[in-house]
Design an enzyme around this catalytic site. Sequence first.
Site, PDB file in Angstrom:
ATOM      1  N   CYS A  37       0.878  -1.171   0.000  1.00 42.84           N
ATOM      2  CA  CYS A  37       0.000   0.000   0.000  1.00 42.84           C
ATOM      3  C   CYS A  37       0.915   1.220   0.000  1.00 42.84           C
ATOM      4  CB  CYS A  37      -0.858  -0.026   1.266  1.00 42.84           C
ATOM      5  SG  CYS A  37      -1.834   1.455   1.542  1.00 42.84           S
ATOM      6  N   ASN A  38       0.707   2.107  -0.942  1.00 44.30           N
ATOM      7  CA  ASN A  38       1.551   3.299  -1.002  1.00 44.30           C
ATOM      8  C   ASN A  38       1.346   4.201   0.202  1.00 44.30           C
ATOM      9  OD1 ASN A  38       3.168   4.061  -3.714  1.00 44.30           O
ATOM     10  ND2 ASN A  38       1.565   2.571  -4.136  1.00 44.30           N
ATOM     11  N   GLU A  60     -13.127   0.217  -6.947  1.00 43.63           N
ATOM     12  CA  GLU A  60     -13.771  -0.768  -6.068  1.00 43.63           C
ATOM     13  C   GLU A  60     -15.234  -0.997  -6.437  1.00 43.63           C
ATOM     14  OE1 GLU A  60     -13.037  -0.088  -1.930  1.00 43.63           O
ATOM     15  OE2 GLU A  60     -10.963  -0.728  -2.158  1.00 43.63           O
TER      16      GLU A  60
HETATM   17  N1  DGL Z   1      -4.052   0.763  -1.701  1.00 46.18           N
HETATM   18  C1  DGL Z   1      -3.894   2.081  -1.147  1.00 46.18           C
HETATM   19  C2  DGL Z   1      -2.587   2.710  -1.633  1.00 46.18           C
HETATM   20  O1  DGL Z   1      -1.808   2.081  -2.341  1.00 46.18           O
HETATM   21  C3  DGL Z   1      -5.057   2.992  -1.480  1.00 46.18           C
HETATM   22  C4  DGL Z   1      -6.346   2.636  -0.799  1.00 46.18           C
HETATM   23  C5  DGL Z   1      -6.591   3.422   0.472  1.00 46.18           C
HETATM   24  O2  DGL Z   1      -6.690   4.645   0.438  1.00 46.18           O
HETATM   25  O3  DGL Z   1      -6.676   2.769   1.509  1.00 46.18           O
HETATM   26  O4  DGL Z   1      -2.308   3.838  -1.280  1.00 46.18           O
END
Ligand code: DGL
Length: 269
Positions: free
Chosen positions: A77-78, A157
Amino acid sequence: MSKANKHQPIGVFDSGIGGLTVANAISKQLPKEEIIYFGDTAHLPYGDKSADAIRFYCLKIVKFLLEKNCKMIVIACNSASTAADQVIFDFFKGQAIFVNVVDPLVEAIAERDYKKVGVIATKATIRSDVYRTKLADKKPKLKVASMATPLLVPMIEEGYFNDNISETIISNYLSDKQFKSIEALLLACTHYPLIRSHIESFFDGKVDVFDSTDVVVKSVKAKLKAAKLLNTKRVNPHQFYVSDFTKSFEETTRLFYTEQIKLEHCPIW
Ligand code: DGL
């Protein structure tokens, strides 16, 4: 890490199910590895949370994955990589190998000779300015245009991609004048691989597009190999945990993971 052995699983976690794009890439490219996935569906989205809140959630998840005996933890997750990478490393140093999704993307860009690149991501990732900072260290002359694109996660989503709705939202964001003359675009959110081809066609194939799947697997493989921890035979099936369970989460996994998944509810809070 002295007692680590190659048969231990790789822990992969995300705020929810978007990190399954990374888990999927690992399972396809390193099929002998066993994966334990944790999606923090009770707290998603991380992209709108403060860095302190994200750190608090991540520490608990990493503890859970270490108790499951993981040899490596991939922060898929970024937003979590940005806010919590350092604190995770400081807290759990030596207990596993840690991989975030930011550094492999930065390395991939730094290997090339671009003059200007763009970054799109959640608000948390863009607010941290992590890509601009890390790229400036390696490529001081590189121009980086970055933009928070918060509508993309809920859009994906809800299953809106390759249609009129996604077309309008994507072109609205990417037509912004700051992206004029970029040579590459970093998809700095683990949900975005699902709209990669759409983005490539928006730019008519003239902009190189990078996401955090293949580059992260490359880093996972290199780090396991260096530590002599690449698995030779998978014995157990992958496991997929979520901190909050709804049928809709389970249905949405189909978008992100090529095989059907059974989610296990694991309320660690
Ligand atoms: N998967 C998350 C990311 O890579 C984004 C989803 C979220 O905001 O939780 O930042």
